[in-house]
Design a protein around this motif. Sequence first.
Motif: not given
Length: 295
Positions: A247-252, A285-290, A292-293
């Motif tokens: 889900a988080l990969r779909l909409d972070s 995963l959250i840290q990776t997504l953040q 990337d942003v």
Amino acid sequence: MPRLCISVSVARLGSLFFVAGISIWPLSVAQAQVLIPHTPQLSATDMERDGLTVAQEALQLAQFQQFNEALVRAKLAAQLAPQAYEVWALLGGLYLTVSQPAEAIPALNTSIALNQKNAGVYFSLGSAYFRTGAYQDAARALEQGLALRSDVAEEWFNLGNAYLKLKQNPKAIAQYRQALKYDKKFWPALNNIGLLQYEQGEIPQAIRSFQAAVALDNKAGEPKLALAVALFRQGQVQQGINTALVALRLDSRYIEPEFQRENLWGERLMADTKALFANPQVQELIQTLQADVGQ
């Protein structure tokens, strides 16, 4: 607007002179330096026609995403054609588009005062009231619009959201079900039914609602994340984690509590989401997504 014709005429003493649009009466030597402006007289019909022409220009600009320029023309159109409900509706809609809902409200109310049969204006007014936090007024406007046109699933959904904000959960759920009556594939309605069920402690029912929403759109991140939280809370820990990662990969955006709140997530679901996000796999995963942003 049509150009004004400028006439230049010279006449005998006692006549009017029109010089570049300025009328001059024969004056004494002491007064001769004073020019009295001549204002061209336009009929109400001419002004309304010109106003509608300007409104059409505003609409064309809006179609090209030039919203600020469109807004300037729509304001002028409303001055030229104050009795044209379409112009006020356009002006109100443009105010909404540029995120000025407070300014949209009087324009839309003026349109309704001129024509009470346009459902779309009531829908826009409901949106404007909702965005200013006037949820009771939003519900009233949306109900009036739906009384004129009932087959718009999105507006039943919006009415449900207004009742949700008013904490009238049974009414909210009823409106969401009306949305599904008109569009069986409208997953946001199922999602929001699940949100309310979750807050009421009806977790198994919420899981079914979230699962139904996901079945309608497997690429929608919100119901998938809500489902993950519900599964995690019910003890299906690894399934909840795995679902959350997808889900988080779909909409972070749902990483942020403020975004969850903007999308009407309740306190119980947000608290349980925080617990899920504390899991090491999810946190990584959250840290990776953040990161990337932030790049």
